[in-house]
Design an enzyme around this catalytic site. Structure first.
Site, mmCIF file in Angstrom:
data_model
loop_
_atom_site.group_PDB
_atom_site.id
_atom_site.type_symbol
_atom_site.label_atom_id
_atom_site.label_comp_id
_atom_site.label_asym_id
_atom_site.label_seq_id
_atom_site.Cartn_x
_atom_site.Cartn_y
_atom_site.Cartn_z
ATOM 1 N N GLU A 259 0.881 -1.175 0.000
ATOM 2 C CA GLU A 259 0.000 0.000 0.000
ATOM 3 C C GLU A 259 0.910 1.214 0.000
ATOM 4 O OE1 GLU A 259 -3.086 -0.429 -0.477
ATOM 5 O OE2 GLU A 259 -3.093 -2.594 -0.150
ATOM 6 N N CYS A 293 -1.707 9.268 2.243
ATOM 7 C CA CYS A 293 -1.546 8.724 0.892
ATOM 8 C C CYS A 293 -2.745 9.096 0.029
ATOM 9 C CB CYS A 293 -1.392 7.214 0.959
ATOM 10 S SG CYS A 293 -2.749 6.407 1.820
#
Ligand code: NAD
Length: 487
Positions: A259, A293
């Site tokens: 991720e 993110c």
């Protein structure tokens, strides 16, 4: 360096300078101070796990694995429920740790706690899902079964920006599905990402040896990935480190879930509710100082409404109080450290030198970087090309839907996006053309949910997803068994 004034739970006397591996124990060699970004003062001292500590923990986790895998579903479900109870009971202290260790506003702490609880709750459902399928046998009267079994020891490596959530989103499903785990939190947030997690599961009654918490830097992370006992790695962090993790995991033929970073667009069509879109844009770029993110790194706005949108965004940026997030009313805290602050400064300064214009912010006082709005951003500028990981909103106008899609897709990342329009079908049509793992209509770009497959396309990951049924795939493997003449 004396550590004073840390939150009262968990009792620092028990874990200071220690790692968690069958109870709190001394790290083989080193300890490290955790610095509170808002004050620059030491907040805690944790043990730093060496490769030898990792090796020992891996062996212990492997020894504990068969027994943990053999527990009943109700034993594992009760464990998850008790961990949630512990998180609720210690909520105020957990929030204080998140605020002080990572510099987030209290709302960010609450968000992480709620999201962590949701992960534990969702994992309860995963634990009790039917594990497999009854297949049509190849011979009459035979039995053919396929079912999911745990992988064994799972390695979890996390970063500092939502450390409790990243630990929980991997550990809750991994443990629920019968795996044991090594957790390596980031050295910047080893308490909210590690010590608290160990204590919550310890209070919940997790047997010794099932979870090991091993704070450390990249070297410790590499040791976790390479450890022969570790069957699978769940990694959250930068694309650069993700590539290194993938290389080492590949050598060991291990499954790896990556991720990674993002350069996410919020697209505003000319028929959008501009005020609402600007609020979503401000939350997406300035929330937790843009250190997410899923933050919006590009505001791609139709030329007809770009002036009104930018004006609203600037108004919101200027109204956000900046300071120590422990002080009431502060919305924007410090960025995590000087390296991060200098990086944001470089990206803004280089973009301005190349012709971008600062409409709000653009300055900092130490680690406190003002929410910043940039316009006249060209596609060659660092503010357009790089993930900023700071409270900066670059605005880029467009004239057609094709152009908006092209601007948003002009990146190797592909994590998330948001599209704003007065017509949901129209926004949805644009959303379908974006190359991202997640997309949200008339909303923020920065969203997650425990039951959703979180993850990105391109260099935002390796096409893995975490959350929902994706976690069932991630943390188990299939086994097929046949037997003659049983049925
Ligand atoms: P980083 O990649 O430097 O470090 C992350 C973690 O990996 C830390 O625990 C670190 O010690 C460890 N690590 C570093 N190198 C390693 C190696 N070679 N082997 C094993 N472990 C290693 O993290 P960062 O750059 O500070 O984090 C920010 C990045 O993380 C941003 O790019 C952000 O977008 C990304 N991120 C992604 C998600 C997501 O879910 N997609 C969530 C949060 C942050």
């Amino acid at each position: 360096m004396a550590v004073t004034g840390a939150p009262a739970w968990p009792n620092a006397a028990e874990w200071t300078g220690m790692i968690y591996s069958e109870g709190w124990r001394n790290a083989e060699s080193r300890t490290r101070h955790v610095i509170e970004p808002a004050t620059g003062e030491p907040l805690a001292e944790v043990g730093m796990a060496s490769p030898a500590d990792v090796e020992r923990a891996g062996a212990r986790a492997a020894r504990a694995a068969p027994e943990w895998a053999a527990t009943t579903v109700s034993e594992r479900v009760e464990l998850l429920i008790r961990a949630g109870d512990a998180l609720r009971e210690h909520r105020a202290h957990v929030r204080e740790w998140i605020v002080r260790e990572s510099g987030g506003a209290p709302a960010k702490g609450e968000y992480e706690i709620a999201a962590g609880l949701a992960q534990l709750q969702h994992a309860v459902g995963l634990a009790s899902r039917p594990p497999g399928e009854v297949l049509t046998p190849q011979v009459p009267g035979g039995t053919s079964l396929a079912w999911r079994v745990p992988l064994g020891v799972v390695g979890v490596i996390t970063t500092w920006n939502a450390p409790l959530l990243f630990a929980m989103r991997a550990l809750a499903p991994a443990l629920a599905l019968g795996n044991t785990a090594l957790l390596k939190p980031d050295p910047l947030t080893p308490v909210s990402g590690g010590v608290l997690v160990a204590e919550l599961f310890r209070e919940a009654g997790l047997p010794d040896g099932v979870l090991h918490v091993l704070p450390g830097g990249a070297q410790t992370g590499r040791a976790v990935v390479a450890d022969r006992h570790v069957a699978m790695v769940s990694f959250t962090g930068s694309t650069e480190a993700g590539r290194q993790v993938a290389r080492v995991a590949g050598e060991g033929l291990k499954r790896v879930s990556l991720e990674l970073g993002g350069k996410n667009s919020i697209i505003v069509l000319e028929d959008a509710d501009v005020e609402a879109a600007a609020t979503a844009g401000a939350v997406s770029s300035f929330g937790y100082q843009g250190q997410a993110c899923v933050a919006a790194g590009r505001h791609v706005v139709h030329a007809d409404v770009v002036e009104a949108y930018t004006e609203a965004l600037v108004r919101q940026a200027d109204a956000l109080p900046t300071g120590d997030p422990s002080d009431e009313g502060v919305a924007i805290g410090p960025v995590i450290n000087e390296q991060q602050a200098a990086r944001i400064e470089r990206i803004v300064d280089e973009s301005v030198a190349a012709g971008a214009r600062v409409l709000a912010g653009g300055t900092r006082d130490g680690l406190f970087y003002r929410p910043t709005v940039l316009d006249r951003v060209e596609r060659t500028m660092p503010a357009f090309t790089e993930e900023i990981f700071g409270p900066v909103a670059p605005v880029i106008p467009f004239h057609s839907e094709d152009e908006a899609v092209e601007v948003a897709n002009d990146t190797a990342y592909g994590l998330t996006a948001a599209v704003h329009s007065g017509s949901v079908p129209r926004a949805t049509a644009v959303a379908r053309r974006l190359r991202t793992g997640m997309v949200h209509i008339n909303d923020v770009s920065a969203k997650d949910a425990a039951n959703a497959p979180f993850g990105g396309m391109g260099i935002s990951g390796n096409a893995s997803r975490i959350g929902g049924t994706a976690s069932l795939e991630l943390f188990t493997q299939w086994r097929w068994m046949t037997a003659p003449g049983v049925s």
